[in-house]
Scaffold this motif. Structure first.
Motif, PDB file in Angstrom:
ATOM      1  N   ASP A 437       0.424  -2.655   0.921  1.00  0.00           N
ATOM      2  CA  ASP A 437       0.718  -2.917   2.333  1.00  0.00           C
ATOM      3  C   ASP A 437       0.462  -4.370   2.699  1.00  0.00           C
ATOM      4  OD1 ASP A 437       1.401  -0.289   2.636  1.00  0.00           O
ATOM      5  OD2 ASP A 437      -0.520   0.342   3.490  1.00  0.00           O
ATOM      6  N   THR A 438      -0.590  -4.963   2.137  1.00  0.00           N
ATOM      7  CA  THR A 438      -0.902  -6.363   2.438  1.00  0.00           C
ATOM      8  C   THR A 438       0.182  -7.288   1.914  1.00  0.00           C
ATOM      9  OG1 THR A 438      -3.272  -5.870   2.342  1.00  0.00           O
ATOM     10  CG2 THR A 438      -2.628  -8.179   2.162  1.00  0.00           C
ATOM     11  N   GLU A 441       3.306  -7.024   4.021  1.00  0.00           N
ATOM     12  CA  GLU A 441       3.171  -7.752   5.284  1.00  0.00           C
ATOM     13  C   GLU A 441       3.288  -9.254   5.054  1.00  0.00           C
ATOM     14  OE1 GLU A 441       2.549  -8.052   9.468  1.00  0.00           O
ATOM     15  OE2 GLU A 441       3.219  -6.468   8.093  1.00  0.00           O
ATOM     16  N   ARG A 444       6.921 -10.027   4.783  1.00  0.00           N
ATOM     17  CA  ARG A 444       7.568  -9.912   6.094  1.00  0.00           C
ATOM     18  C   ARG A 444       7.393 -11.188   6.910  1.00  0.00           C
ATOM     19  NH1 ARG A 444       6.664  -8.696  11.339  1.00  0.00           N
ATOM     20  NH2 ARG A 444       4.398  -8.715  11.044  1.00  0.00           N
ATOM     21  N   LYS A 445       6.283 -11.876   6.726  1.00  0.00           N
ATOM     22  CA  LYS A 445       5.983 -13.063   7.520  1.00  0.00           C
ATOM     23  C   LYS A 445       6.352 -14.373   6.819  1.00  0.00           C
ATOM     24  CE  LYS A 445       2.123 -10.905   9.992  1.00  0.00           C
ATOM     25  NZ  LYS A 445       0.654 -10.961  10.274  1.00  0.00           N
TER      26      LYS A 445
END
Length: 485
Positions: A437-438, A441, A444-445
């Motif tokens: 998940d990290t 993310e 995504r950024k």
């Protein structure tokens, strides 16, 4: 009423009394709450004194705890926080930019990394949407590796944007297509290796030309199989053409199909009618003028960079584009074979389309996967440039052998670099590339020019690609679409 005055501050005795009463009230409430807790231990705790209960190590204080700041190197922090801080051990290679995780500088050379045991395969893949900076990374990495005496080849440049990069590093560009002076004969077996005997070389030419002619027909017909009789006819036709010519050209093959000679003429005439119509498209049909003449260019293995500009076929038919990719890829591959002492990076632009061409030629991805396994023995590293993982779905249905081979090819790339992705693609990419998940993310950024590097089994980098003003002049690809922030 008595009062105390000092430095402009006035406090009445009544105010002092009220404070005492408030303190007494608090003690009373605290005692009541404590008694209630003792009598009914299952009740929730509804009130807690500001300093907590009066017992040792209650982990509460009226004042905020402010531990002193500590500054340490990434090596020290990497030991203290092994899952949070990545070390920034310097690796020899082409400089890419700062690692935004460790704050160190990041360089990369797949051959050095392989020698250090960091990776098990030289090949790489770059994923990213248009405008994310993936092409800029491919160009800057290629140009900087050339400065380290590595060699680079781009067998298919559909937009003609690599010519400026080749000029920048002192390389050469070959332009192929309608109206171009350069030609590559798709049936040219290349340069004879020095250790081949006459018998070995004749057999090698026969096998290559037969396989290549079959692939051309499959692409023109948009099929993956040929009737058994046509395999035989192709071998007979090539045998007759080689007996009369030093170079085998498609016009000579077409002529032999139309007017066969030799003792097997009747067999060729009876079984070669469909082949004659298929190859006609390359001679006088919609794909004419690109593959019907001898090769006019020579591959120089000592040149820092060789690129093939195929932008002239951008408006041609899909079959013409597929034949062009097949021809240029084979030319680069066969011309660079035997130069294992020269590390060469082969960059596959629009890699999904290039792989689809291999599927259309009938060989599927079996040969590509086999070549990938032995690429390091030939000093070759492949760099596949893709937009997204979903591009591989066009190679076969989910769960099919072809689709599994495509994902296996991706798995064989021990260096995977992800640039910005569409939000809807993050889930699929995370599943295939193994993000938590990290990491998802983080991707995504990602900003333009930033990439998430997965190197080997356990090395992760968040790298911003840095280019000089001069490099930007040669590498920029989106100037025609307007400037981006």
């Amino acid at each position: 009423m008595n009062s105390t005055q000092s430095a402009g501050f006035v406090r009445d005795d009544a105010d002092r009394v009220s404070r005492r009463e408030l303190a007494a009230k608090r003690k009373q409430l605290a005692k009541a709450a404590s008694d209630t807790r003792k009598d009914s231990p299952d009740l929730p705790w509804v009130w807690l004194p500001e300093k907590g209960e009066r017992h040792p190590n209650n982990l509460r204080t009226a004042r905020a705890v402010r531990p002193p700041l500590h500054r340490g190197s990434s090596t020290t922090l990497g030991v203290g926080y092994p899952f949070l801080a990545e070390t920034s051990d310097a690796m020899p290679g082409a400089f890419i930019g700062p690692d935004l995780l460790s704050k160190g500088m990041f360089s990369w050379d797949p051959w050095v990394a392989y020698g250090m045991g960091i990776i098990r395969s030289h090949s790489m893949v770059i994923l990213g949407v248009k405008g994310s900076g993936k092409s800029m990374l491919a160009k800057s990495l290629a140009a900087r590796l050339c400065r380290l005496r590595r060699r680079v080849a781009v067998p298919h440049d559909p937009n003609g944007e690599w010519a400026r990069v080749a000029e920048y590093v002192g390389g050469v560009t070959v332009q192929i297509g309608p109206g171009a002076a350069d030609r590559i004969n798709p049936l040219d077996a290349g340069t004879r290796p020095a250790h081949f005997t006459d018998e070995n070389w004749a057999y090698e030419q026969q096998q290559y030309q037969s396989h290549k002619l079959q692939a051309i027909v499959k692409i023109l017909r948009q099929t993956t199989t040929l009737p058994e009789v046509e395999h035989t006819i192709i071998d007979l036709v090539l045998q007759n053409v080689r007996a009369r010519n030093n170079h085998v050209l498609l016009p000579a093959v077409w002529d032999e199909l139309r007017d066969p000679t030799g003792p097997n003429a009747a067999e060729i005439r009876d079984g070669g009618l469909q082949l004659q119509h298929s190859i006609r498209r390359v001679i006088v049909g919609d794909v004419a003028g690109m593959f019907d003449k001898p090769t006019t260019v020579t591959f120089d293995s000592d040149t820092p960079m060789v690129t093939v500009d195929t932008s002239l076929v951008s408006k041609a038919s899909d079959e013409a584009k597929a034949l062009m990719r097949l021809t240029t890829n084979d030319w680069i591959d066969r011309s660079s074979t035997g130069t294992a002492d020269q590390a060469r990076l082969v960059i596959h632009e629009e890699a999904a389309v290039a792989l689809l061409t291999e599927v259309a030629s009938g060989s599927g991805l079996t040969q590509r996967a086999a070549d990938e396994k032995v690429a390091r023995h030939h000093g070759k590293a492949n760099l596949y440039v893709l937009h997204r993982i979903a591009d591989l779905d066009a190679l076969g249905d989910t769960g099919s052998a072809m689709h599994s081979q495509a994902l296996g090819l991706l798995a064989d790339c021990d260096t995977r670099i992800t640039y910005a992705q569409h939000p809807g693609e993050l889930g699929r990419s995370a599943a295939v590339l193994g993000w938590n998940d990290t990491q998802r993310e983080l991707v995504r950024k990602l900003q333009k020019g930033e990439g998430f590097w997965q190197i080997g089994e356990d090395t992760l980098r968040h790298v911003r690609n840095v280019c000089t003003t001069t490099e930007m002049h040669y590498f920029a690809t989106d100037t025609h679409g307007g400037s981006r922030a």
